[in-house]
Design an enzyme around this catalytic site. Structure first.
Site, PDB file in Angstrom:
ATOM      1  N   ARG A 266      17.191  38.342  20.672  1.00  0.00           N
ATOM      2  CA  ARG A 266      16.057  37.352  20.758  1.00  0.00           C
ATOM      3  C   ARG A 266      16.270  36.765  22.088  1.00  0.00           C
ATOM      4  O   ARG A 266      17.370  35.838  22.042  1.00  0.00           O
ATOM      5  CB  ARG A 266      16.127  36.661  19.510  1.00  0.00           C
ATOM      6  CG  ARG A 266      16.437  37.388  18.125  1.00  0.00           C
ATOM      7  CD  ARG A 266      15.295  37.962  17.614  1.00  0.00           C
ATOM      8  NE  ARG A 266      15.583  38.701  16.227  1.00  0.00           N
ATOM      9  CZ  ARG A 266      14.648  39.742  15.792  1.00  0.00           C
ATOM     10  NH1 ARG A 266      13.610  39.861  16.074  1.00  0.00           N
ATOM     11  NH2 ARG A 266      14.984  40.136  14.640  1.00  0.00           N
ATOM     12  N   ASP A 344       9.956  47.613   9.817  1.00  0.00           N
ATOM     13  CA  ASP A 344       9.046  46.994   8.987  1.00  0.00           C
ATOM     14  C   ASP A 344       7.696  47.696   8.703  1.00  0.00           C
ATOM     15  O   ASP A 344       7.098  47.652   7.941  1.00  0.00           O
ATOM     16  CB  ASP A 344       8.602  45.435   9.473  1.00  0.00           C
ATOM     17  CG  ASP A 344       9.750  44.816   9.644  1.00  0.00           C
ATOM     18  OD1 ASP A 344      10.861  44.890   8.873  1.00  0.00           O
ATOM     19  OD2 ASP A 344       9.851  43.597  10.581  1.00  0.00           O
ATOM     20  N   ARG A 471      20.059  41.547 -12.939  1.00  0.00           N
ATOM     21  CA  ARG A 471      20.875  41.170 -11.574  1.00  0.00           C
ATOM     22  C   ARG A 471      19.756  41.213 -10.678  1.00  0.00           C
ATOM     23  O   ARG A 471      18.842  41.882 -10.459  1.00  0.00           O
ATOM     24  CB  ARG A 471      22.131  42.252 -11.193  1.00  0.00           C
ATOM     25  CG  ARG A 471      22.808  42.299 -12.393  1.00  0.00           C
ATOM     26  CD  ARG A 471      23.848  41.270 -12.720  1.00  0.00           C
ATOM     27  NE  ARG A 471      24.027  41.045 -14.091  1.00  0.00           N
ATOM     28  CZ  ARG A 471      25.239  41.509 -14.577  1.00  0.00           C
ATOM     29  NH1 ARG A 471      26.629  41.918 -13.928  1.00  0.00           N
ATOM     30  NH2 ARG A 471      25.737  41.268 -15.937  1.00  0.00           N
ATOM     31  N   ASN A 714       5.669  77.038   5.590  1.00  0.00           N
ATOM     32  CA  ASN A 714       4.858  78.087   6.185  1.00  0.00           C
ATOM     33  C   ASN A 714       3.354  78.287   5.442  1.00  0.00           C
ATOM     34  O   ASN A 714       2.737  79.385   5.719  1.00  0.00           O
ATOM     35  CB  ASN A 714       5.622  79.353   6.141  1.00  0.00           C
ATOM     36  CG  ASN A 714       6.350  79.927   4.892  1.00  0.00           C
ATOM     37  OD1 ASN A 714       5.975  79.135   3.823  1.00  0.00           O
ATOM     38  ND2 ASN A 714       6.911  80.909   4.434  1.00  0.00           N
ATOM     39  N   GLY A 756      13.689  79.571   7.246  1.00  0.00           N
ATOM     40  CA  GLY A 756      12.421  79.573   7.616  1.00  0.00           C
ATOM     41  C   GLY A 756      11.373  80.628   7.398  1.00  0.00           C
ATOM     42  O   GLY A 756      10.365  80.885   7.913  1.00  0.00           O
TER      43      GLY A 756
HETATM   44  P1  ADP Z   1      10.331  42.108  17.002  1.00  0.00           P
HETATM   45  O1  ADP Z   1       9.898  42.485  18.674  1.00  0.00           O
HETATM   46  O2  ADP Z   1      11.097  42.949  16.447  1.00  0.00           O
HETATM   47  O3  ADP Z   1       9.228  41.576  16.510  1.00  0.00           O
HETATM   48  P2  ADP Z   1      10.931  39.149  17.873  1.00  0.00           P
HETATM   49  O4  ADP Z   1       9.865  38.731  17.440  1.00  0.00           O
HETATM   50  O5  ADP Z   1      12.162  38.481  17.573  1.00  0.00           O
HETATM   51  O6  ADP Z   1      11.290  40.634  17.410  1.00  0.00           O
HETATM   52  O7  ADP Z   1      10.677  39.380  19.563  1.00  0.00           O
HETATM   53  C1  ADP Z   1      11.757  39.722  20.368  1.00  0.00           C
HETATM   54  C2  ADP Z   1      11.632  39.087  21.430  1.00  0.00           C
HETATM   55  O8  ADP Z   1      10.407  39.371  21.980  1.00  0.00           O
HETATM   56  C3  ADP Z   1      11.832  37.630  21.686  1.00  0.00           C
HETATM   57  O9  ADP Z   1      13.083  37.117  21.274  1.00  0.00           O
HETATM   58  C4  ADP Z   1      11.302  37.201  22.860  1.00  0.00           C
HETATM   59  O10 ADP Z   1      12.106  37.218  23.843  1.00  0.00           O
HETATM   60  C5  ADP Z   1       9.917  38.059  23.177  1.00  0.00           C
HETATM   61  N1  ADP Z   1       8.874  37.454  22.413  1.00  0.00           N
HETATM   62  C6  ADP Z   1       8.263  37.526  21.231  1.00  0.00           C
HETATM   63  N2  ADP Z   1       7.262  36.896  21.061  1.00  0.00           N
HETATM   64  C7  ADP Z   1       6.905  36.143  22.307  1.00  0.00           C
HETATM   65  C8  ADP Z   1       5.839  35.702  22.958  1.00  0.00           C
HETATM   66  N3  ADP Z   1       4.951  35.172  22.197  1.00  0.00           N
HETATM   67  N4  ADP Z   1       5.696  35.442  24.297  1.00  0.00           N
HETATM   68  C9  ADP Z   1       6.793  36.105  25.008  1.00  0.00           C
HETATM   69  N5  ADP Z   1       7.932  36.699  24.412  1.00  0.00           N
HETATM   70  C10 ADP Z   1       7.814  36.973  23.233  1.00  0.00           C
END
Ligand code: ADP
Length: 968
Positions: A266, A344, A471, A714, A756
């Site tokens: 990130r 996701d 649980r 098939n 197959g």
């Molecule tokens: P995902 O791509 O899995 O949704 P994130 O939301 O954490 O994960 O985004 C990954 C990276 O993409 C971030 O750490 C950042 O570097 C870049 N990023 C995300 N949103 C923005 C944004 N609005 N502007 C610029 N860079 C962004």
């Protein structure tokens, strides 16, 4: 290869010497031979005096015995002549004619064009018109349209329509982009390469490595350079060693590894303009002019911002002296392509994101395990699954594992959901269920947008009236997936290839694309729009517009949600049909066992019961019906069939023709109103046999429907049969283990025999997923020539391998590809011809390929199809029945549609009558003629044969294409 009728000469006019030379090389490459002027008659259409030409060359493509081929005259006018040629008339003579070449081996043509980076488009026609899917070449008229270096249209076709002098109209279909210029220094028609950077960003997702592998290898094989940018945007911002050139071998072994090997992070600084400025500078300094980003919506939003800001960033870098004007000049435009890698599955512009299906595999494995302990102790488990604001993982997991209740953000429960949930669980318990599973998406909310949390649900279950020992299990990071499943490997690979194509096709005017998949077809749509749509889901949910949120999910999402409810709830009065419309529905399995058979049966039984029908199991197929081996199934009988592979009803290959009369008698005796037959080609055949015998035996005038379930995939009428995904995963698991063993032995080639029948689906799709060196399939056959080419290739590859490195290689051979070249024979040939450079072993996977537990995709498909089949049966039995009108007498039907096969075509559920399907059936080989997957075979070759393909196969393929002439 031959040319169209009636055209014997075409003159092409070049405007400069470079174009003239390129054009000659292009047509030489296509098999035209340069000939001396004396050998040919002068073209009738050459009106201009010879003196007008600065240069002139004649090329000839030899036709068959009947016709004499065609002569191309390529001319370069001198200055005076140039002026006399009106603008726009410079390219072709005779008027409006283009060049059409007929070839049986369009696959060869396609791969040769690809490997030479010649832009082309492919169109396939059936009698009904243009087909958007990719059926096999043999079945339909296919055209490959390209342009020569002078921008003249050229078409390759396998089945020309009859036409006279005016040649096929190609122009409307073609992009206006001319073929890429030719780099003089490289072997024929090599395009000047781009530098393509690839990074993975955001949350890691299984399959990202497969995408990187495909991007690197396709980029290299198309004359580009590939750069891996480590640690996502962090690497881009920092530059230096974080940006590294990747070679072919750098991505070896990537397919089977989860997460991302080039790292992800990130990156805060990329969110700031100053960070993006550094990123832009690093891209230019490394000469990278195209960037492929694989990540989730955050990463793609970041990519889109970089795209928007790019001209401004470059300008600023020049102004602050970090780049000179000369340095920056070639990088005025940055091509960005997005690939969605996210577990996701939260991007609305694509049906499935890379990694989501593997994550679902892990969730299902975990819930299956929890189910057994829950049953043992009669416990309840509340399981939270990932997905952020998207309920895809939660819903699909609930469907696949038969959870009692599910909470997803897109469809919050009713106001008094607490009571409703307890009521549902109470009824399930009263029916005798010993385990209770509730699945909660991490973003689950109620109608007032308050989060629904597992601990709160646990409190409800512990309290009266249920008082369950409960649980909470949070699956956490196990859901990130690990080793990718077959689907993700293939999706990522195919999308990676498309991403490189998109880079090469992009112009400064094309918006940055995002590569997705829609209805089983790879799509490319503007990144900007894709990012916007994703934000719309969050917005719709925050505005409590849940209908819109649901619409924005993939087309199967709502369908699956309904199927889940229809097969989970009990005693819901609204679902019951009136007494006189209740049917006795016989359900049987035919053919070999396949994943999904039990899940389809379970769903059909559950939904039928909810409608008030009587579902009756016919054990052991048609033999069972004759022996009256039948029993009514209850809601609880099928409860634990959610994960079981194989066939709980028992199955065999016997078709009704063992004793049609007796079968009819028993159907009448047992008062069956409908038959649901789940199985492979035999099941489809049985429906046809019963339908054909309707005149003789009126007992067969009932709705009869087949759910295709066979690992071979098939059966006509569907893209996927149940069991094929389970089987692919079983093959991939085995092949990974075999490859590991082969690699440990350093230099070993395994010839793996896969099932197959006469259909190469399993071999090709698993070959793509495991990175096989070659696949031998009945659709193409295997010859000594193929074996020789592969042995040569293997020698080259092993010869190239660095000392001390170990690499095992696989060849996948379909069981029926050749009677002569058996698995053993092939292995022996390979070993002998390997001359000690490598050895070989065989592995016949056999019945392992039926898999153990059914895969999640097979479970989901099974449930969706089974629910639709019960609905189909009702509609066939009561044609006037509609959601609003439930009246009408039961009819004994012998309409064509009442004997049908249900299928998934694209993402749509389709019923096709067995009569209609005859056209699509290859009876002799017991398979569908519509081999939509056949073009993936070329990808297997492309991704394993660089070096060989580049230097030799390109010409070999093309000359093979020429060998296999079609004469018109
Ligand atoms: P995902 O791509 O899995 O949704 P994130 O939301 O954490 O994960 O985004 C990954 C990276 O993409 C971030 O750490 C950042 O570097 C870049 N990023 C995300 N949103 C923005 C944004 N609005 N502007 C610029 N860079 C962004």
């Amino acid at each position: 290869m031959s040319l169209v009728e009636s055209i014997s000469h075409i003159t092409l006019t070049a405007s400069c010497i470079k174009d003239f030379d390129q054009c000659i090389r292009f047509y030489n490459f296509l098999g035209f031979q340069t000939i001396s002027q004396e050998d040919i008659p002068k073209p009738a259409s050459a009106e201009r005096p010879e003196a007008s030409w600065e240069k002139e060359s004649y090329l000839h493509l030899f036709g068959d015995k009947v016709k004499n081929g065609i002569t191309l005259r390529i001319v370069l006018p001198n200055e005076t002549a140039k002026k006399s040629i009106p603008h726009g008339e410079s390219s072709l003579e005779p008027e409006d004619a283009s060049i059409t070449i007929v070839s049986k081996n369009l696959a060869g043509v396609e791969s040769a064009l690809k490997s030479n980076n010649i832009h082309f488009q492919k169109y396939t026609y059936t009698e009904a018109g243009l087909l958007t899917t990719n059926p096999s070449y043999e079945l339909s008229r296919t055209e490959i349209c390209a342009r020569d270096p002078l921008n003249n249209p050229i078409t390759f076709t396998n089945k020309p329509i009859p036409f006279g002098k005016t040649i096929y109209p190609v122009s409307p279909m073609l992009s206006s982009k001319p073929a890429d210029p030719i780099d003089e220094n490289i072997t024929p028609l090599k395009s000047k390469g781009k530098r393509i950077g690839v990074l993975t960003s955001g949350g890691d997702a299984p399959g990202m490595n497969a995408a990187v592998r495909a991007i690197v290898r396709v980029a290299i094989s198309r004359g580009c350079e590939a750069y891996a940018i480590f640690e996502g945007y962090e690497g881009l911002v920092q530059g230096g060693k974080m940006i590294r050139k990747f070679g072919w071998a750098d991505v070896r072994g990537y397919l089977a590894i989860g997460g991302t090997l080039i790292g992800t992070a990130r990156c805060k600084s990329f969110r700031e303009r100053s960070g993006r400025l550094d990123a832009a500078c690093n891209l230019v300094k490394n000469g990278i002019d195209a960037l492929i980003v694989c990540g989730g919506d955050g990463s793609l939003t970041g990519a889109d911002i970089l795209r928007k800001e790019w001209p401004g960033l470059i300008e600023e870098l020049i102004q602050n002296g970090k780049l000179t004007v000369e340095e920056a000049d070639p990088y005025k435009h940055l091509t960005i392509v997005g690939l969605v890698g996210s577990i996701d599955n939260d991007m609305p512009s694509t049906d499935v994101t890379i990694g989501a299906v593997t994550s679902l595999h892990r969730i299902c494995e975990a819930v299956d395990s929890i189910s057994s302990t829950a049953s043992s102790h009669s416990r309840a488990f509340v399981i939270e699954v990932m997905g952020r604001r998207c309920g895809w993982l939660a819903l699909m997991a609930a469907i696949s594992t038969g959870a009692d209740f599910v909470f997803i953000p897109e469809r919050p429960p009713s106001e008094n959901w607490e009571a409703e949930m307890c009521d549902v669980i109470k009824r399930h318990r009263q029916l005798g269920k010993r385990r209770t599973i509730v699945i909660v998406a991490e973003g689950a909310i109620d109608r007032n947008l308050n989060p629904i949390k597992p601990d709160y649900i646990k409190e409800l279950l512990i309290k009266k009236p249920l008082e369950l020992d409960t649980r909470v299990t949070t699956l956490g990071h196990t859901q990130r997936g690990g080793r990718p499943c077959a689907y993700d490997r293939n999706l990522a690979t195919i999308q990676g290839v498309e991403a490189v194509n998109a880079v090469l096709e992009s112009t400064p005017d094309t918006p940055s694309p995002m590569i997705g998949v829609n209805e089983n077809k790879i799509t490319s749509e503007p990144l900007l729009r894709a990012v916007e749509l994703t934000h719309q889901v969050a917005e719709a949910i925050s505005k409590q517009d849940f209908r819109r949120a649901m619409e924005l999910r993939d087309p199967e999402f709502a369908d699956n949600y309904e199927a889940y409810r229809a097969t989970t709830l009990v005693d819901s009065e609204e679902m019951l049909v009136p007494e006189y419309q209740r049917l006795r529905i016989g359900i049987m399995h035919i053919g070999a066992p396949a994943g999904g058979m039990n899940q389809a049966t379970r769903a059909a039984v559950r939904f039928a019961l909810n409608r008030g029908h009587v579902p009756i199991a016919i054990y052991n197929g048609f033999r069972g019906i004759l022996q009256e081996n039948i029993r009514e199934l209850s809601w609880l009988d099928v409860d634990d069939w959610t994960s079981k592979g194989g066939s709980e009803l028992g199955t065999n290959r016997t078709e009704p023709d063992i004793d049609l009369g007796m079968v009819a008698y028993q159907i009448q005796k047992q008062r069956f109103d409908a038959l649901l037959i789940i199985g492979g080609f035999e099941a489809y055949d049985s429906v046809r046999e019963l339908r054909d015998a309707r005149d003789k035996y009126p007992a067969f005038c009932i709705p009869i429907v087949c759910i295709p379930a066979t690992i071979s995939n098939n059966v006509p009428g569907t893209d996927f049969s149940l069991g094929s995904d389970t089987s692919l995963n079983a093959i991939v698991d085995s092949c990974d283990a075999i490859k590991q063993s082969a690699s440990a032995s350093r230099r070993r080639v395994f010839v793996v025999e896969v099932h197959g029948g006469q259909c190469g689906y399993l071999a090709v799709l698993s070959g793509l997923a495991v990175g096989a060196t070659s696949t031998y399939i009945p659709e193409e056959g295997v010859s000594l020539k193929t074996l020789l080419a592969d042995v040569n290739h293997l020698r080259r590859r092993y010869g190239d391998d660095k000392k001390g490195t170990s690499s095992g290689r696989l060849i996948l051979r379909n069981e029926c590809v050749s009677k002569t070249y058996t698995t053993d024979v092939i292995a022996k040939i390979i070993e002998t011809e390997g001359s000690g450079l490598f050895d070989s072993r065989t592995c016949v996977l056999g019945h392992i390929q039926q898999g153990g537990a059914s895969s999640p995709l097979d479970r989901i498909r099974a449930i969706r199809l089974a629910v639709r089949c019960i609905d189909f049966i009702e509609r066939q039995a009561f044609p006037s029945m509609s959601p609003h009108e439930k009246a009408g007498p039961k009819v004994y039907t012998n309409s064509e549609e009442s004997a049908s096969v249900i299928g998934i075509i694209g993402a749509q559920v389709v019923f096709s009558s067995v009569v209609d399907l005859l056209k699509e059936t290859d009876k002799k080989n017991r398979k569908s003629k519509r081999a939509w997957w056949i073009h993936f075979k070329e990808l297997v070759d492309l991704l394993s044969k660089w070096g060989y393909s580049e230097k030799e196969a390109q010409t070999e393929d093309l000359y093979e294409a020429i060998d296999k002439d079609v004469h018109i």
